[in-house]
Design a protein around this motif. Structure first.
Motif, PDB file in Angstrom:
ATOM      1  N   GLN A  62       3.027   8.504 -23.291  1.00  0.00           N
ATOM      2  CA  GLN A  62       3.595   7.264 -23.837  1.00  0.00           C
ATOM      3  C   GLN A  62       2.535   6.459 -24.575  1.00  0.00           C
ATOM      4  N   ILE A 109       2.454   5.472 -28.553  1.00  0.00           N
ATOM      5  CA  ILE A 109       2.500   4.069 -28.969  1.00  0.00           C
ATOM      6  C   ILE A 109       1.265   3.688 -29.783  1.00  0.00           C
ATOM      7  N   LEU A 115       8.002   0.099 -25.418  1.00  0.00           N
ATOM      8  CA  LEU A 115       8.756   1.314 -25.692  1.00  0.00           C
ATOM      9  C   LEU A 115       9.450   1.265 -27.053  1.00  0.00           C
ATOM     10  N   VAL A 164       7.744   3.131 -29.970  1.00  0.00           N
ATOM     11  CA  VAL A 164       7.703   4.585 -30.089  1.00  0.00           C
ATOM     12  C   VAL A 164       8.520   5.012 -31.300  1.00  0.00           C
ATOM     13  N   THR A 214      12.153  11.473 -29.337  1.00  0.00           N
ATOM     14  CA  THR A 214      11.813  11.563 -27.918  1.00  0.00           C
ATOM     15  C   THR A 214      12.905  12.254 -27.120  1.00  0.00           C
ATOM     16  N   LEU A 265      14.235   4.897 -19.789  1.00  0.00           N
ATOM     17  CA  LEU A 265      13.426   5.422 -20.895  1.00  0.00           C
ATOM     18  C   LEU A 265      14.302   5.822 -22.069  1.00  0.00           C
ATOM     19  N   ILE A 274      13.824   3.640 -25.578  1.00  0.00           N
ATOM     20  CA  ILE A 274      13.134   4.309 -26.683  1.00  0.00           C
ATOM     21  C   ILE A 274      14.175   4.647 -27.741  1.00  0.00           C
ATOM     22  N   ASN A 275      13.927   4.250 -28.932  1.00  0.00           N
ATOM     23  CA  ASN A 275      14.915   4.377 -30.007  1.00  0.00           C
ATOM     24  C   ASN A 275      15.340   5.830 -30.205  1.00  0.00           C
ATOM     25  N   ALA A 295      16.274   8.130 -28.282  1.00  0.00           N
ATOM     26  CA  ALA A 295      15.836   9.144 -27.328  1.00  0.00           C
ATOM     27  C   ALA A 295      17.033   9.894 -26.751  1.00  0.00           C
TER      28      ALA A 295
END
Length: 284
Positions: free
Chosen positions: A109, A113, A217, A220, A224, A243, A247-248, A250
């Motif tokens: 992570q 990032i 997050l 990112v 993912t 998560l 997270i965009n 994901a």
């Protein structure tokens, strides 16, 4: 192919690669107190046969990498992050697909990032951003084990160390998924390769961390994939849902019956195609 000691970030790390160097590179990052042996050789070979250049390595204080006195690691969490970045530069041409499990997922992570140009895709396995009020707590039996840990083995007795570590793995496995013979084989291999198992067992737990990532997050940018055991007693599935939500774009792959453990062979027919599909993006 084969193990090699490389000098990265001021230290010597033991690495091993599978597949052709010209194929898309995947860097595998192990969890706490886990050498690269926990990324099973056959799993690495299956990924390589899928057209990937697979890189696994011993974290500091594991396997044949640089080792420090028990209880006195001479490094921080930031150093572990920089080690991963250095390996991407040295062995992957500066950009890789990164797959991290548990503590390795936390390292991954931070790399994604803070060094987005190094990360083609991100895969987070059995990991989290750490405890938070809205996330489920570890199961009571895990809390009890931390509060009253099993006695230390005689670290000079390899078989006693193997028995101790196998029982530790049993605690975190899924309720019906623990294959003792398989786990014992991996543990015996790891113990045989490791410079100092006492340092392996103790040092990561006392390393100064690198800070929480949850509030970041949204930064990112790498595609993912979140892979998580549906019976994880340490990071219950709500951590994976968080998560995947924060997270965009994901994606979430939940593995029924799997605990907080290295990916067992019973999952490979699902996990390998998922990883190959996810890492089909060129790194160049």
């Amino acid at each position: 192919m084969g193990e090699a000691i490389v000098h990265v970030n001021g230290v010597d790390l033991c690495t091993e690669t599978f597949g052709a160097p010209g194929e898309p590179p995947i860097l595998l990052v192990s969890g706490m107190a886990a050498s690269m042996d926990w990324w099973d050789t056959d799993l690495c070979r299956r990924l390589a046969l899928g057209g990937r250049h697979v890189i696994r390595y011993d974290l500091r204080d594991t396997g044949r990498s640089v080792t420090y006195p028990p209880g006195a690691p001479g490094y921080t969490g930031d150093d572990l992050i920089d080690d991963a970045v250095g390996l991407i530069d040295l062995l992957a041409g500066g950009r890789a697909h990164i797959v991290g499990i548990s503590m390795g997922g936390a390292i991954a992570q931070h790399v994604a990032i803070d060094h987005p140009e190094r990360v083609a895709t991100l895969t987070l396995v059995s990991t989290s951003t750490g405890p938070d009020d809205d996330l489920p707590r570890m199961e009571e039996r895990i809390e009890a084990a931390f509060a009253d840990p099993a006695p230390e083995p005689d670290w000079s007795d390899p078989e006693a160390v193997v028995d101790h570590l196998v029982e530790g793995q049993r605690l975190f496995a899924g309720p019906d998924a623990f294959d003792e013979a398989y786990v014992r084989g991996i543990v015996r291999q790891a113990v045989a390769r490791t410079i100092d198992m006492e340092s392996t067992a103790k040092n990561h737990a006392v390393v100064k961390g690198s800070g929480a990532t949850r509030h970041r997050l949204g930064e990112v940018t790498a595609p993912t994939l979140v892979i998580h055991g549906g019976a994880d007693p340490f990071f219950p599935p709500g951590h994976a849902v968080m998560l995947a939500r924060e997270i965009n774009r994901a994606q979430l792959l939940m593995l029924d019956g799997v605990g907080h453990e290295p990916l067992p062979p019973s999952t490979w027919d699902i996990v390998v195609p998922a990883l190959l599909g996810h890492t089909a993006t060129p790194t160049g």
